[in-house]
Enzyme design. Sequence first.
Site, PDB file in Angstrom:
ATOM      1  N   HIS A   2      -4.208   6.747   1.016  1.00 28.25           N
ATOM      2  CA  HIS A   2      -4.422   5.402   0.488  1.00 28.25           C
ATOM      3  C   HIS A   2      -5.877   5.006   0.760  1.00 28.25           C
ATOM      4  O   HIS A   2      -6.441   5.371   1.791  1.00 28.25           O
ATOM      5  CB  HIS A   2      -3.457   4.440   1.179  1.00 28.25           C
TER       6      HIS A   2
ATOM      7  N   ASN B 297      -9.914  -1.290  -2.541  1.00 29.07           N
ATOM      8  CA  ASN B 297      -8.504  -1.035  -2.225  1.00 29.07           C
ATOM      9  C   ASN B 297      -7.638  -1.565  -3.367  1.00 29.07           C
ATOM     10  O   ASN B 297      -7.520  -2.777  -3.545  1.00 29.07           O
ATOM     11  CB  ASN B 297      -8.193  -1.759  -0.908  1.00 29.07           C
TER      12      ASN B 297
ATOM     13  N   CYS C 186       0.822  -1.227   0.000  1.00 26.71           N
ATOM     14  CA  CYS C 186       0.000   0.000   0.000  1.00 26.71           C
ATOM     15  C   CYS C 186       0.847   1.264   0.000  1.00 26.71           C
ATOM     16  O   CYS C 186       0.372   2.332  -0.377  1.00 26.71           O
ATOM     17  CB  CYS C 186      -0.935   0.007   1.201  1.00 26.71           C
TER      18      CYS C 186
HETATM   19  O1  UT7 Z   1      -4.584  -1.745   2.405  1.00 25.54           O
HETATM   20  C1  UT7 Z   1      -3.908  -2.527   3.326  1.00 25.54           C
HETATM   21  C2  UT7 Z   1      -4.262  -2.154   4.687  1.00 25.54           C
HETATM   22  N1  UT7 Z   1      -5.508  -2.776   5.053  1.00 25.54           N
HETATM   23  C3  UT7 Z   1      -6.317  -2.155   5.858  1.00 25.54           C
HETATM   24  O2  UT7 Z   1      -6.067  -1.045   6.236  1.00 25.54           O
HETATM   25  C4  UT7 Z   1      -7.536  -2.899   6.344  1.00 25.54           C
HETATM   26  C5  UT7 Z   1      -7.788  -2.598   7.793  1.00 25.54           C
HETATM   27  N2  UT7 Z   1      -8.863  -3.363   8.353  1.00 25.54           N
HETATM   28  C6  UT7 Z   1     -10.154  -3.203   7.985  1.00 25.54           C
HETATM   29  O3  UT7 Z   1     -10.446  -2.428   7.113  1.00 25.54           O
HETATM   30  C7  UT7 Z   1     -11.211  -3.982   8.735  1.00 25.54           C
HETATM   31  O4  UT7 Z   1     -10.611  -4.661   9.806  1.00 25.54           O
HETATM   32  C8  UT7 Z   1     -12.009  -4.969   7.845  1.00 25.54           C
HETATM   33  C9  UT7 Z   1     -12.929  -4.206   6.916  1.00 25.54           C
HETATM   34  C10 UT7 Z   1     -11.093  -5.841   7.048  1.00 25.54           C
HETATM   35  C11 UT7 Z   1     -12.866  -5.864   8.735  1.00 25.54           C
HETATM   36  O5  UT7 Z   1     -13.717  -5.070   9.516  1.00 25.54           O
HETATM   37  P1  UT7 Z   1     -13.853  -5.322  11.083  1.00 25.54           P
HETATM   38  O6  UT7 Z   1     -14.819  -4.346  11.570  1.00 25.54           O
HETATM   39  O7  UT7 Z   1     -12.475  -5.282  11.681  1.00 25.54           O
HETATM   40  O8  UT7 Z   1     -14.482  -6.760  11.163  1.00 25.54           O
HETATM   41  P2  UT7 Z   1     -13.888  -8.124  11.753  1.00 25.54           P
HETATM   42  O9  UT7 Z   1     -12.829  -8.684  10.882  1.00 25.54           O
HETATM   43  O10 UT7 Z   1     -13.566  -7.943  13.209  1.00 25.54           O
HETATM   44  O11 UT7 Z   1     -15.160  -9.041  11.704  1.00 25.54           O
HETATM   45  C12 UT7 Z   1     -16.351  -8.734  12.430  1.00 25.54           C
HETATM   46  C13 UT7 Z   1     -17.377  -9.777  12.083  1.00 25.54           C
HETATM   47  C14 UT7 Z   1     -16.865 -11.211  12.261  1.00 25.54           C
HETATM   48  O12 UT7 Z   1     -17.957 -11.996  12.679  1.00 25.54           O
HETATM   49  P3  UT7 Z   1     -18.133 -12.392  14.227  1.00 25.54           P
HETATM   50  O13 UT7 Z   1     -16.886 -13.107  14.595  1.00 25.54           O
HETATM   51  O14 UT7 Z   1     -18.281 -11.079  14.942  1.00 25.54           O
HETATM   52  O15 UT7 Z   1     -19.368 -13.211  14.214  1.00 25.54           O
HETATM   53  C15 UT7 Z   1     -16.493 -11.612  10.855  1.00 25.54           C
HETATM   54  O16 UT7 Z   1     -16.544 -13.005  10.656  1.00 25.54           O
HETATM   55  O17 UT7 Z   1     -17.743  -9.656  10.702  1.00 25.54           O
HETATM   56  C16 UT7 Z   1     -17.540 -10.905  10.036  1.00 25.54           C
HETATM   57  N3  UT7 Z   1     -17.090 -10.620   8.667  1.00 25.54           N
HETATM   58  C17 UT7 Z   1     -17.943 -10.464   7.661  1.00 25.54           C
HETATM   59  N4  UT7 Z   1     -19.281 -10.516   7.586  1.00 25.54           N
HETATM   60  C18 UT7 Z   1     -19.855 -10.281   6.388  1.00 25.54           C
HETATM   61  C19 UT7 Z   1     -15.825 -10.469   8.229  1.00 25.54           C
HETATM   62  N5  UT7 Z   1     -15.847 -10.184   6.914  1.00 25.54           N
HETATM   63  C20 UT7 Z   1     -17.146 -10.172   6.537  1.00 25.54           C
HETATM   64  C21 UT7 Z   1     -17.783  -9.945   5.313  1.00 25.54           C
HETATM   65  N6  UT7 Z   1     -19.140 -10.007   5.299  1.00 25.54           N
HETATM   66  N7  UT7 Z   1     -17.117  -9.658   4.191  1.00 25.54           N
END
Ligand code: UT7
Length: 330
Positions: free
Chosen positions: A257, A287, A113
């Site tokens: 970014h 992204n 990135c």
């Molecule tokens: O460019 C490189 C740098 N990358 C970044 O900067 C990314 C940084 N991180 C993020 O943007 C976020 O962490 C994400 C968008 C990737 C994820 O969001 P989050 O709010 O951190 O969600 P999470 O991974 O903690 O997941 C929360 C819940 C989980 O379910 P439970 O365990 O609470 O039941 C996941 O399994 O959301 C679930 N989940 C989804 N549900 C529907 C994870 N991905 C998805 C999805 N659709 N695509």
Amino acid sequence: MFGSRIAGMGHYVPDRVVKNDDLSQWMDTTDEWIVQRTGIRERRWVEGDVGAAELAEHASRQALEEAGLSPSDIDMILFATLSPDICFPGSGCLLQARLGIPGVPALDVRNQCSGFLYSLSVADQFIRTGAMKRILVVGAEVHSTGLDLSTRGRDVTVIFGDGAGAAILEQTEGESRILDTELHADGRYAEMLMAEAPASRLNPRLSVEMLEAGRQFPKMDGKAVFKQAVERLPEVIHSVLRRNGVALADVALLVPHQANLRINEMVARQLNFPFEKVYNNIQRYGNTTAASIPIALHEAAGEGRLKKGDYVLLAGFGSGFTWGASLVRW
Ligand code: UT7
């Protein structure tokens, strides 16, 4: 004192639009979840066998046209990508062949990135020393052919898109120039966002078992990356401004970014910087990693968001971890 100015830019995204609802056919996800957590509504994916160099060629030719130059005017190519066409040689060499300029040095930059910012800085140093006069800097990614389309990979897969952005850096003695780029890395966190296979440290580099376990797909500890991003970005932005004696209030536009709209909102809030002065297009492209900053910068310029003499900040954070910020006088 020589410096480098952006003489022209270009960007390219594939025609195929993949909406959030389209992703639900392969994995358990919803438009609502993706929009709420990331701001993304759609992204572009290539069709068929299209690699990063092909996308980069489109963006580069547009940048050359905007600069009023032809490929033979280029002294060097810097190609930022985490998704090179093939394991080796680098996509810079493939792009050089596509542009028909044999002999011109081509260097791939593997900084995810932050790849465009690292490349911009390297190009700027070559130009400041007088070693080169015009450098093509391009960030291009084809993520879509390397994503886990099953529910197992949904947290990562929904955020990535394909695309390319390019800039021609040209030697100048004028005021419009790249003023400074501050770069950082912290390899202790390398495994928090990585695609580990095929890998030279694994023997064999790739096996059926590894493919079945999905070790070829990117993996991310999203929360940890998010937390680091919203700390490191304001820090590096303040630092690059401080060392150049420029006040944040004098910055016309921040082009961050595009990893997550919520990250950019939080960064603006922490900086106490008006969100209207933060350029975002993640809603349409997702992204695109090394391509995201040049695509956004080119779109911002095309929309008349920048005028000569403006201070523009570019900032990114991602895998490595790597991060940085460039201060540009437009
Ligand atoms: O460019 C490189 C740098 N990358 C970044 O900067 C990314 C940084 N991180 C993020 O943007 C976020 O962490 C994400 C968008 C990737 C994820 O969001 P989050 O709010 O951190 O969600 P999470 O991974 O903690 O997941 C929360 C819940 C989980 O379910 P439970 O365990 O609470 O039941 C996941 O399994 O959301 C679930 N989940 C989804 N549900 C529907 C994870 N991905 C998805 C999805 N659709 N695509």
